[in-house]
Design an enzyme around this catalytic site. Structure first.
Site, short mmCIF file in Angstrom:
data_model
loop_
_atom_site.label_atom_id
_atom_site.label_comp_id
_atom_site.label_asym_id
_atom_site.label_seq_id
_atom_site.Cartn_x
_atom_site.Cartn_y
_atom_site.Cartn_z
N SER A 141 0.86 -1.19 0.00
CA SER A 141 0.00 0.00 0.00
C SER A 141 0.89 1.23 0.00
CB SER A 141 -0.88 0.02 1.25
OG SER A 141 -1.51 1.28 1.38
N TYR A 155 -2.49 -0.91 10.25
CA TYR A 155 -2.48 -1.33 8.84
C TYR A 155 -1.18 -0.91 8.15
CZ TYR A 155 -4.02 -1.35 3.91
OH TYR A 155 -4.14 -1.56 2.56
P1 NDP Z 1 -11.75 -6.00 -0.54
O1 NDP Z 1 -12.17 -6.05 0.88
O2 NDP Z 1 -12.57 -5.23 -1.50
O3 NDP Z 1 -11.53 -7.48 -1.07
C1 NDP Z 1 -10.76 -8.34 -0.30
C2 NDP Z 1 -10.63 -9.68 -0.98
O4 NDP Z 1 -9.79 -10.47 -0.16
C3 NDP Z 1 -11.93 -10.42 -1.09
O5 NDP Z 1 -11.85 -11.27 -2.21
C4 NDP Z 1 -11.98 -11.23 0.20
O6 NDP Z 1 -12.75 -12.42 0.09
C5 NDP Z 1 -10.53 -11.56 0.37
N1 NDP Z 1 -10.16 -11.73 1.76
C6 NDP Z 1 -10.42 -10.90 2.80
N2 NDP Z 1 -9.93 -11.43 3.93
C7 NDP Z 1 -9.37 -12.60 3.59
C8 NDP Z 1 -8.72 -13.62 4.31
N3 NDP Z 1 -8.57 -13.55 5.62
N4 NDP Z 1 -8.26 -14.68 3.64
C9 NDP Z 1 -8.42 -14.80 2.29
N5 NDP Z 1 -9.05 -13.89 1.56
C10 NDP Z 1 -9.51 -12.80 2.20
O7 NDP Z 1 -10.25 -5.39 -0.50
P2 NDP Z 1 -9.41 -4.62 -1.60
O8 NDP Z 1 -9.61 -5.22 -2.92
O9 NDP Z 1 -9.62 -3.16 -1.42
O10 NDP Z 1 -7.92 -4.90 -1.08
C11 NDP Z 1 -7.10 -5.91 -1.64
C12 NDP Z 1 -5.67 -5.67 -1.21
O11 NDP Z 1 -5.27 -4.36 -1.64
C13 NDP Z 1 -5.44 -5.69 0.31
O12 NDP Z 1 -4.19 -6.27 0.58
C14 NDP Z 1 -5.43 -4.23 0.67
O13 NDP Z 1 -4.71 -3.98 1.85
C15 NDP Z 1 -4.74 -3.65 -0.55
N6 NDP Z 1 -4.94 -2.22 -0.75
C16 NDP Z 1 -6.20 -1.72 -0.96
C17 NDP Z 1 -6.36 -0.35 -1.15
C18 NDP Z 1 -7.70 0.27 -1.39
O14 NDP Z 1 -7.78 1.51 -1.34
N7 NDP Z 1 -8.75 -0.49 -1.68
C19 NDP Z 1 -5.22 0.56 -1.07
C20 NDP Z 1 -3.95 -0.07 -0.86
C21 NDP Z 1 -3.84 -1.41 -0.70
P3 NDP Z 1 -13.96 -12.77 1.13
O15 NDP Z 1 -15.05 -11.80 0.88
O16 NDP Z 1 -14.33 -14.17 0.84
O17 NDP Z 1 -13.36 -12.62 2.51
#
Ligand code: NDP
Length: 246
Positions: A141, A155
């Protein structure tokens, strides 16, 4: 597009948000993809169906990133299904936005277990199968380098750790012809960080482009890093943040 033809990619947390966009993009570039998810089986199977409808190959595997055995099992199942593993995208992650003093120990443990320990475990398991040309890609991030808004202390600690993991590991496995890079998104419109609402206002204002990013804008960078043209890039932190950290 066939830059990833014959390659196999595993994207953790690929059922929604950034991970789902990465899965679809790598599949469009020719890779067979495995995605993991924690809870929403229906969302994961919708991603698999969308890829299959476009002529690609995909499989969804339930594996909570906080569950070490499940994570190792997901890597093994990917290899058992598609016969190899070329690209690991450590995308599964979560944030618990609140001030540091209000953050409980359980919340700290959860964010560390998913964002850091899950990433370490998945990478170790994947490296057993990776050959020269392999790609380890972290979704860190922009707050792993600079924290411009309050409420993300725990985070940002985890994303700083992911950054250093990436840099350190690149030194250890470079001689195997495997690259390790850290893609650092800024504010991206997903369920985790919706572009609408009070929380979004200071984030949008901190970007040079004065807008949130889209999931496909992150996926495009990941596709480049996963592909053959990035062969001399390793140990790099590649920020895709609309200029938030400028
Ligand atoms: P979302 O919450 O929109 O999606 C998360 C995804 O990860 C879902 O598919 C979810 O599946 C899965 N997930 C969540 N927890 C777990 C777990 N414990 N084990 C396995 N799968 C899991 O998140 P984002 O797409 O926004 O974020 C994705 C990545 O990008 C993260 O690492 C986040 O920190 C990073 N990021 C995001 C930013 C943003 O602004 N959105 C900015 C910078 C980094 P399910 O629903 O089944 O749990």
């Amino acid at each position: 597009m066939s830059k990833l033809k014959g390659k196999v990619a595993l994207i953790t947390g690929g059922s929604r948000g950034i991970g789902a966009a990465i899965a679809k993009r790598l599949a469009a570039d020719g890779a067979s993809v495995a995605i993991t998810y924690a809870k929403e089986a229906s969302a994961a199977s919708a991603v698999v169906k969308a890829i299959e409808l476009s002529g690609g190959k995909a499989v969804a595997i339930q594996a909570d990133a906080a569950d070490v055995e499940a994570v190792k099992g997901a890597v093994e199942k990917t290899v058992a299904t598609f016969g190899r593993l070329d690209v690991l995208v450590n995308n599964a992650g979560t944030a618990i936005p609140k001030t540091f003093e209000e953050t409980t120990l359980d919340e700290m443990d959860r964010v560390i277990d998913i964002n850091v320990r899950g990433t370490l475990v998945a990478t170790q398991a994947a490296l057993k199968h990776m050959k020269p040309g392999g790609r380890i890609i972290m979704i860190g991030s922009s707050v792993g380098e600079r924290v411009l808004v309050p409420g993300l202390v725990a985070y940002s600690v985890t994303k700083g750790a992911v950054k250093m993991f990436s840099q350190g590991l690149s030194r250890e496995i470079g001689s195997r012809g495997i690259t390790v890079n850290n893609v650092q998104p800024g504010p991206i419109d997903t369920d985790l960080n919706p572009a609408a609402g009070d929380w979004a206002v200071p984030q949008k204002a901190a970007t040079a482009l004065d807008r949130y990013g889209r999931v496909d804008e992150v996926a495009a960078l990941v596709a480049f890093v996963a592909g053959p043209e990035s062969s001399y890039i390793t140990g790099a932190n590649l920020t895709v943040d609309g200029g938030m950290n400028a």
